[in-house]
Design a protein around this motif. Structure first.
Motif, PDB file in Angstrom:
ATOM      1  N   GLY A 380      56.280  12.546 -49.197  1.00 33.18           N
ATOM      2  CA  GLY A 380      57.418  13.252 -48.619  1.00 33.18           C
ATOM      3  C   GLY A 380      57.567  12.981 -47.131  1.00 33.18           C
ATOM      4  O   GLY A 380      58.680  12.785 -46.630  1.00 33.18           O
ATOM      5  N   PHE A 381      56.459  12.951 -46.413  1.00 35.80           N
ATOM      6  CA  PHE A 381      56.512  12.714 -44.971  1.00 35.80           C
ATOM      7  C   PHE A 381      57.106  11.342 -44.655  1.00 35.80           C
ATOM      8  O   PHE A 381      57.890  11.192 -43.708  1.00 35.80           O
ATOM      9  N   LEU A 382      56.758  10.329 -45.431  1.00 34.02           N
ATOM     10  CA  LEU A 382      57.267   8.975 -45.179  1.00 34.02           C
ATOM     11  C   LEU A 382      58.789   8.922 -45.371  1.00 34.02           C
ATOM     12  O   LEU A 382      59.495   8.245 -44.616  1.00 34.02           O
ATOM     13  N   TRP A 383      59.294   9.633 -46.375  1.00 35.22           N
ATOM     14  CA  TRP A 383      60.748   9.706 -46.541  1.00 35.22           C
ATOM     15  C   TRP A 383      61.395  10.434 -45.371  1.00 35.22           C
ATOM     16  O   TRP A 383      62.500  10.100 -44.943  1.00 35.22           O
ATOM     17  N   ASN A 384      60.682  11.395 -44.806  1.00 26.84           N
ATOM     18  CA  ASN A 384      61.202  12.126 -43.651  1.00 26.84           C
ATOM     19  C   ASN A 384      61.366  11.193 -42.451  1.00 26.84           C
ATOM     20  O   ASN A 384      62.314  11.318 -41.662  1.00 26.84           O
ATOM     21  N   VAL A 385      60.456  10.247 -42.318  1.00 21.07           N
ATOM     22  CA  VAL A 385      60.546   9.266 -41.232  1.00 21.07           C
ATOM     23  C   VAL A 385      61.812   8.420 -41.373  1.00 21.07           C
ATOM     24  O   VAL A 385      62.492   8.125 -40.388  1.00 21.07           O
ATOM     25  N   VAL A 386      62.145   8.041 -42.609  1.00 23.98           N
ATOM     26  CA  VAL A 386      63.380   7.287 -42.850  1.00 23.98           C
ATOM     27  C   VAL A 386      64.593   8.076 -42.360  1.00 23.98           C
ATOM     28  O   VAL A 386      65.490   7.545 -41.696  1.00 23.98           O
ATOM     29  N   ASN A 387      64.632   9.361 -42.673  1.00 23.79           N
ATOM     30  CA  ASN A 387      65.737  10.208 -42.231  1.00 23.79           C
ATOM     31  C   ASN A 387      65.810  10.279 -40.706  1.00 23.79           C
ATOM     32  O   ASN A 387      66.898  10.178 -40.117  1.00 23.79           O
ATOM     33  N   LEU A 388      64.665  10.437 -40.063  1.00 27.04           N
ATOM     34  CA  LEU A 388      64.635  10.514 -38.598  1.00 27.04           C
ATOM     35  C   LEU A 388      65.195   9.251 -37.956  1.00 27.04           C
ATOM     36  O   LEU A 388      65.938   9.311 -36.967  1.00 27.04           O
ATOM     37  N   VAL A 389      64.857   8.111 -38.508  1.00 24.90           N
ATOM     38  CA  VAL A 389      65.345   6.835 -37.961  1.00 24.90           C
ATOM     39  C   VAL A 389      66.866   6.750 -38.073  1.00 24.90           C
ATOM     40  O   VAL A 389      67.553   6.374 -37.114  1.00 24.90           O
ATOM     41  N   LEU A 390      67.414   7.090 -39.227  1.00 20.78           N
ATOM     42  CA  LEU A 390      68.863   6.999 -39.432  1.00 20.78           C
ATOM     43  C   LEU A 390      69.628   7.981 -38.548  1.00 20.78           C
ATOM     44  O   LEU A 390      70.633   7.623 -37.919  1.00 20.78           O
TER      45      LEU A 390
END
Length: 410
Positions: A380-390
């Motif tokens: 879940g945390f790794l997907w959160n990083v994707v959101n932060l980048v976008l």
């Protein structure tokens, strides 16, 4: 139906409509949370693994996602009353029929129907209410979106009580009868619709905003869809599995139900607070702040699992992530055509729901493979990083574009 006059925007009637919308969303979104409470019971009764028991939740979210788009288009064309009436009928049929299922596959299939019905209480209501506010639009949108979280704070406790007393089947029949009885009179109180002049003024404002942003409507839509999917892949792990997680740790399902009620109750506080702040700093910065804090809470789950720490972390998680999803709707109303608000908001919220569905299912399979939720939290945390980048790129892009134009003009 009566048309909305410009004087009705941000009026006393607008706030009354907000209250009715919040109540309606709380009732309709029962479908999002009932399956979370009965997940451990379904696993035992239908003799399946955790991944299999997570399937009905995924099916509910798929129905919720598709239903949001369909209901959103209906709301754009026919007004909000029609999708609410359809949703009430689907909830009644889905819950009553689910009570007679004999295996996990039948229950999962009817969970799609329940998800379709609950969809009427989310994206269409958000898009409808956004037309009634201008100055306080972010706060209004977060109020409309809070119905799903208020449902998560109230319904799990109600369902756990009646499930313990009468069984999950009788409880499902009761929900199926209560939902339409509550939704029908509320729907009939929302018959007024916006006037043509209201749409025209909003159209001019969104065109100007898109020009400053430097992205086409479809490009921005695509970015928001991916960002919404990523943030909810992250968000789903605690929301979908915290009850089962507490059971695995020996704290009991009842404790897990209380924790998720706290999480989602504080999520309502988070949504309202984020709307208040977003009206002042903008929806984009508020979205970035919420995403960053959600990621921090997910990391805490990796390192602490005592009962006291789960109460604290889950409370923080609710406070941190509750305001994320409504910000997508506020951004859409700021930049994208208002006459398409129902469909466009529904598309992005469909992506968030698919993220919840996919994340909940993935976490179940990760648990089955590892007999631990540790990697599920990391996933879940790794997907959160994707959101932060976008989201970060969306905030930086207009400034970078303006500087590039200024440099070329020299």
């Amino acid at each position: 139906m009566n048309a909305l006059r410009s004087s009705d925007v941000d009026s006393a009637y607008s706030w009354l409509r907000l209250v009715l919308t919040l109540i309606l969303g709380t009732v309709a979104c029962v479908g999002n949370w009932s399956v979370v409470v009965v997940l451990p019971t379904l696993q035992l009764e239908f003799d399946t693994l955790r991944g299999g028991a997570s399937l009905p939740y995924t099916c509910t979210m798929l129905g919720f996602a598709v239903g949001g788009v369909v209901m959103g288009r209906l709301a754009d064309r026919l007004g909000i009353v029609v999708p609410i009436l359809i949703g009430a009928a689907l909830l009644c049929a889905g819950y009553v029929l689910a009570a007679s299922t004999s295996n996990i596959w039948q229950f999962a299939a009817l969970s799609i129907v329940i998800g379709l019905g609950s969809a009427a209480g989310f994206a269409p209501l958000i898009s409808d209410l956004s037309h009634w506010f201008r100055k306080h639009r972010a706060l209004a949108v977060t109020f409309a979106a809070s119905g799903s979280y208020l449902a998560g704070a109230v319904w799990p406790l109600v369902i756990e009580h009646f499930q313990s007393a009468y069984g999950w089947r009788a409880t499902h029949v009761g929900i199926g009868l209560f939902a339409p009885a509550a939704m029908l009179p509320l729907a009939l109180a929302l018959t007024r619709r916006p006037a043509t002049t209201t749409y025209a003024a909003a159209e001019a404002a969104t065109e100007a905003a898109r020009g400053e942003l430097g992205l086409s409507a479809n490009a921005l839509q695509a970015i928001l869809v991916v960002a919404g999917f990523a943030c909810c892949m992250a968000m789903s792990m605690p929301q979908v599995h915290i009850v089962a997680y507490c059971g695995d740790l020996g704290y009991g399902v009842a404790i897990g139900t209380q924790i998720i009620a706290l999480m989602l109750g504080l999520g309502v506080v988070s949504r309202l607070a984020s709307g208040f702040v977003a009206d002042r700093i903008g929806a984009g910065p508020m979205l970035l702040i919420g995403s960053a804090m959600q990621g921090a809470a997910l990391l805490l789950y990796l390192f602490f699992n005592s009962l006291s720490s789960l109460w604290v972390i889950s409370g923080l998680f609710g406070l941190f992530q509750g305001g994320i999803v409504p910000m997508y709707a506020v951004i859409i109303r700021q930049f994208l055509p208002p006459r398409e608000a129902g469909a466009r908001i529904s598309l992005v919220l469909m992506a968030t729901v698919l993220g919840m569905a996919g994340g909940g299912l993935a976490s179940g399979f990760i648990y089955d493979a590892t007999q631990s939720y540790r990697l599920a939290f990391l996933h879940g945390f790794l997907w959160n990083v994707v959101n932060l980048v976008l989201v970060g790129w969306l905030l930086i892009w207009p400034k970078w574009r303006q500087r590039s134009k200024a440099a070329l003009a020299r």
